[in-house]
Scaffold this motif. Structure first.
Motif, short mmCIF file in Angstrom:
data_model
loop_
_atom_site.label_atom_id
_atom_site.label_comp_id
_atom_site.label_asym_id
_atom_site.label_seq_id
_atom_site.Cartn_x
_atom_site.Cartn_y
_atom_site.Cartn_z
N ASP A 50 -0.42 8.60 6.32
CA ASP A 50 -0.83 7.48 5.28
C ASP A 50 -1.98 6.46 5.58
O ASP A 50 -2.30 5.85 4.67
CB ASP A 50 0.40 6.84 4.75
CG ASP A 50 1.52 7.80 3.83
OD1 ASP A 50 0.93 8.67 3.30
OD2 ASP A 50 2.48 7.25 3.71
N LEU A 51 -2.09 6.52 7.04
CA LEU A 51 -2.87 5.71 7.61
C LEU A 51 -4.36 5.94 7.58
O LEU A 51 -5.26 5.37 7.69
CB LEU A 51 -2.68 5.38 9.19
CG LEU A 51 -1.30 4.74 9.39
CD1 LEU A 51 -0.97 4.56 10.87
CD2 LEU A 51 -1.05 3.44 8.66
N GLU A 111 0.88 -1.26 -0.19
CA GLU A 111 0.15 0.07 0.00
C GLU A 111 0.94 1.15 0.04
O GLU A 111 0.34 2.51 -0.11
CB GLU A 111 -0.99 -0.09 1.24
CG GLU A 111 -2.02 -1.10 1.35
CD GLU A 111 -2.82 -1.18 0.31
OE1 GLU A 111 -3.27 -0.10 -0.33
OE2 GLU A 111 -3.33 -2.14 -0.46
N CYS A 169 -6.78 13.17 10.11
CA CYS A 169 -7.31 12.12 9.25
C CYS A 169 -9.07 12.48 9.75
O CYS A 169 -9.94 11.40 9.46
CB CYS A 169 -7.24 10.63 9.88
SG CYS A 169 -5.31 10.19 9.51
N ILE A 199 2.77 2.61 2.32
CA ILE A 199 2.54 3.52 3.65
C ILE A 199 3.90 3.90 4.13
O ILE A 199 4.72 3.10 4.29
CB ILE A 199 1.86 2.58 4.75
CG1 ILE A 199 0.45 2.42 4.39
CG2 ILE A 199 1.59 3.26 6.06
CD1 ILE A 199 -0.36 1.20 5.00
N ASP A 202 -4.59 -2.89 7.15
CA ASP A 202 -3.52 -2.44 6.30
C ASP A 202 -2.53 -2.48 6.96
O ASP A 202 -1.10 -2.24 6.34
CB ASP A 202 -3.80 -1.33 5.41
CG ASP A 202 -4.80 -1.38 4.59
OD1 ASP A 202 -5.20 -2.68 4.15
OD2 ASP A 202 -5.43 -0.24 3.88
N ARG A 213 -7.71 4.05 6.37
CA ARG A 213 -7.36 2.54 6.36
C ARG A 213 -7.76 1.90 7.66
O ARG A 213 -7.87 2.55 8.86
CB ARG A 213 -5.97 2.55 6.03
CG ARG A 213 -5.42 3.08 4.65
CD ARG A 213 -3.99 2.74 4.53
NE ARG A 213 -3.28 3.48 3.42
CZ ARG A 213 -3.62 3.06 2.34
NH1 ARG A 213 -4.22 1.73 2.08
NH2 ARG A 213 -2.92 3.73 1.13
N VAL A 264 -6.59 -0.02 10.76
CA VAL A 264 -5.46 -0.27 11.46
C VAL A 264 -5.62 -1.26 12.63
O VAL A 264 -6.53 -0.81 13.33
CB VAL A 264 -4.76 1.04 11.60
CG1 VAL A 264 -3.55 0.79 12.39
CG2 VAL A 264 -4.53 1.97 10.34
N ILE A 272 -9.46 7.18 10.48
CA ILE A 272 -8.82 5.49 10.34
C ILE A 272 -9.78 4.74 10.93
O ILE A 272 -10.44 5.15 11.92
CB ILE A 272 -7.54 5.54 11.21
CG1 ILE A 272 -6.44 6.53 10.59
CG2 ILE A 272 -7.08 4.09 11.36
CD1 ILE A 272 -5.20 6.82 11.64
#
Length: 311
Positions: A168-169, A161, A200, A163, A226, A172, A174, A205
């Motif tokens: 970058d999370l 992905e 975010c 990351i 991810d 996604r 997690v 997330i």
């Protein structure tokens, strides 16, 4: 420095039974562990009478023994080996400090989200579980710090992905070691929640906490997450040790969320805190600490001083 104004009571010290049934993941060394003080392998640490004198009076008796809460699915700090013994860096370190004090102990293995409740209930006297020393936790606990660590973003090998950092999370799924009660949040879970409130917020997330690091990491292998956010030392260890070292990798190259780790005591347990701070400082000064760090390939996070609450 002040360690709290409440005088430490002469509370009964009881050892609770093991309540952990830990998940196994590939070559990750986790499992149900014994609560024996024979787990560590240090034998050459001598008692220092002047340090033993710092212990509370009832703990200077030859029959005295304390209970130590841990969660044995967190290598290289604490994990269960093939012989069923709890081993690791923090196990060796706590053992060395306790031998310096001449104090016997039992490790009590339990899920992460039980550790703090057992400490509050006085079923364990101290928690040794690679716990981050944070200002929020200092409100009701005191930490004897023994190591500096940061966070690792764990992803499948090859990083499909792409990351690279915490941002970058966003958006996604997690996984993380933690709990549903704020008292059981790890610093990594707190960091993810903070990301959802800021960077975010528009694309949050999906955070899923698990009772052990092994369970959280398993989600990455299974593809249901991810990434996993964990402590750097544990992430680096698992990236090398799980399978043939070709299942996971640490995605971030920059240091994120540097934090001291420490043994956690109830606020106001002044004598115990001072005794263990002095004991850890003693093994720093005589080189035992450096030997234990080197044994577990953790010298990068060494401290020069055993601090209380980071000060």
């Amino acid at each position: 420095m002040a360690l709290g104004h409440r005088v430490r009571g002469h509370r009964a010290r009881a050892v609770t039974g093991s309540i952990a049934a830990l998940a196994a993941l590939g070559g990750l060394l986790t499992g149900c562990a014994t609560d024996s003080a024979e787990s560590a392998e240090n034998t050459a640490v001598e008692v220092r009478p002047e340090l033993r004198a710092l212990l509370p009076g009832e703990l200077r008796a030859e029959s005295a023994r304390i209970a130590v809460g841990t969660e044995s699915g967190y290598p290289p700090f604490e994990y269960t080996n093939e012989a069923g013994r709890i081993v690791g860096f923090e196990i060796d370190l706590f053992d060395a400090a306790s031998k310096r004090l001449g104090l016997k102990y039992n490790f009590v293995d339990m899920p992460w989200d039980s550790l703090v409740d057992e400490l509050y209930a006085s079923n364990v006297d101290v928690v040794a579980a690679a716990m981050s020393d944070t200002p929020e936790r200092q409100a009701d606990s005191d930490f004897v710090d023994y190591y500096n660590d940061s966070d690792a973003i764990m992803v499948p090998a090859g990083n499909p992905e792409g990351i690279k950092n915490l941002k970058d999370l966003c958006g996604r799924p997690v996984a993380v070691l933690g709990g549903t009660n704020p008292n059981d949040y790890t610093s990594q879970q707190t960091a993810l929640l903070a990301l959802n409130e800021k960077e975010c917020q528009a694309n949050p997330i999906t955070i899923t906490p698990f009772g052990t690091d092994a369970e959280a990491l398993e989600q990455v292998q299974a593809g249901t997450a991810d990434a996993e956010l964990t402590q750097w030392s544990t992430g680096a260890y698992n990236a090398k040790q799980v399978g043939s070292g070709d299942i996971f990798q640490v995605a971030n190259t920059e240091i994120i969320n540097p934090t001291p780790l420490g043994f956690r005591f109830l606020k106001g347990d002044v004598e115990m805190v001072r005794a263990y701070q002095a004991a850890v400082q003693s093994i720093i000064d005589d080189g035992t600490y450096a030997e234990i760090l080197a044994k577990h390939d953790l010298s990068v996070g060494a401290l020069d001083k055993a601090t209380v609450n980071g000060q």
